[in-house]
Design an enzyme around this catalytic site. Structure first.
Site, short mmCIF file in Angstrom:
data_model
loop_
_atom_site.label_atom_id
_atom_site.label_comp_id
_atom_site.label_asym_id
_atom_site.label_seq_id
_atom_site.Cartn_x
_atom_site.Cartn_y
_atom_site.Cartn_z
CG ASN A 12 -1.74 1.22 1.38
OD1 ASN A 12 -1.80 2.04 0.46
ND2 ASN A 12 -2.39 1.39 2.52
CE LYS A 14 -0.26 3.30 4.65
NZ LYS A 14 -0.25 3.43 6.10
CG HIS A 99 -6.10 1.86 4.79
ND1 HIS A 99 -5.68 2.89 5.60
CD2 HIS A 99 -5.08 0.98 4.74
CE1 HIS A 99 -4.45 2.63 6.01
NE2 HIS A 99 -4.06 1.47 5.50
CD GLU A 101 -3.13 5.58 6.42
OE1 GLU A 101 -3.05 5.63 5.19
OE2 GLU A 101 -2.23 5.05 7.13
CD GLU A 171 -3.65 -2.47 7.11
OE1 GLU A 171 -2.48 -2.63 6.76
OE2 GLU A 171 -4.32 -1.48 6.75
N GLY A 177 1.81 2.51 10.80
CA GLY A 177 2.72 3.65 10.69
C GLY A 177 3.33 4.07 12.01
CB SER A 216 4.62 -1.29 12.24
OG SER A 216 4.17 0.04 12.46
P1 PGA Z 1 2.45 0.62 7.67
O1 PGA Z 1 1.01 0.75 6.95
O2 PGA Z 1 3.06 -0.66 7.15
O3 PGA Z 1 3.20 1.83 7.26
O4 PGA Z 1 2.18 0.53 9.14
C1 PGA Z 1 0.22 -0.38 6.72
C2 PGA Z 1 -1.09 0.03 6.09
O5 PGA Z 1 -1.63 1.08 6.46
O6 PGA Z 1 -1.61 -0.65 5.20
#
Ligand code: PGA
Length: 252
Positions: A12, A14, A99, A101, A171, A177, A216
């Protein structure tokens, strides 16, 4: 329909990687990662970068593509949005839906998540439905309840055959993140709950639905997460925009 080799390794990106950066990424990644049929690799670039990535990976049929979001609406006066039909026409196979976010930074509701899943399926694409609890919800002992609510509402507009063909990414919001990864045990516990719920909905066929962990993940912790029971793939953010790390995660 879709039988995916497992593990499923999904990147992803982003809102990262411009067209030029995505091109350098692919130079480095494709050199380092040779095709393998014992796993599935999926890239989720931004919509503006999608066509360039698609053209570039075209000779690599082992790498499939998705988009990070689509509109709840079919088409029309929705400035700034991209439709499921556009994603399908552009060559996407998958769409990230729900997701954290999108849910938290853009206020996406459970109903919108359900509408998006339905829209995506109607265009022959596979939704990768993302679910996960906040740290407060985890501390209150509500993890299973929250995740199952997001799961059930997310698939509420799909028929049984469509449910069988989705993917789920667990997640935990507190792990995205933040550098704070769920332990393999934490991930397994929730994956078992999700699998049991899916079995209650589609029976034996629940086994066909890949359950990914995200939050992460990096080249160091990927192997132990993938070794955990019921963890059948990874959805990777930060570490997936580093071609060396991403090649390591895909190639291990
Ligand atoms: P991250 O994001 O690996 O940076 O924690 C994962 C995601 O949001 O899909």
């Amino acid at each position: 329909m879709s039988v995916h080799s497992r593990p499923v390794l999904a990147a992803n990106w982003k809102m990262n990687l411009t067209p030029a950066e995505a091109s350098s990424f692919l130079d480095a990644f494709l050199n380092r990662y040779a095709p393998r049929d014992d796993r599935s690799v999926i890239l989720f670039p931004s919509a503006l970068v999608f066509a360039g990535v698609r053209d570039r990976v075209q000779p690599r049929s082992d790498i499939r593509l998705g988009v990070q979001n689509v509109s709840t609406e079919e088409k029309g006066a929705f400035t700034g949005e991209n439709s499921a039909a556009m994603a399908a026409g552009a060559g996407a196979s998958f769409v990230l839906v729900g997701h954290s976010e999108r849910r938290h930074a853009f206020g996406e509701t459970d109903v919108q998540v359900a509408q998006k899943c339905a829209r995506v399926v109607a265009h022959g694409l596979v939704p990768m439905l993302c679910v996960g609890e906040t740290i407060e919800q985890r501390e209150r002992g509500e993890t299973a309840e929250v995740v199952l609510h997001q799961l059930r509402t997310g698939i509420s507009m799909l028929d049984r055959a469509a449910v069988r063909d989705i993917m789920i990414a667990y997640e935990p919001v507190w792990a995205i993140g933040t550098g704070r990864t769920a332990t393999p045990g934490d991930a397994s516990d929730v994956h078992l709950v999700i699998r049991a719920a899916l079995a209650g909905i589609v029976g034996e066929e629940a086994r066909a639905i890949p359950l990914l962990y995200g939050g992460s993940v990096n080249a160091k912790n990927a192997a132990e997460l993938l070794a955990a029971p019921e963890v059948e793939g990874l959805l990777v953010g930060g570490a997936s925009i580093d071609p060396v790390q991403w090649a390591e995660i895909c190639g291990r």
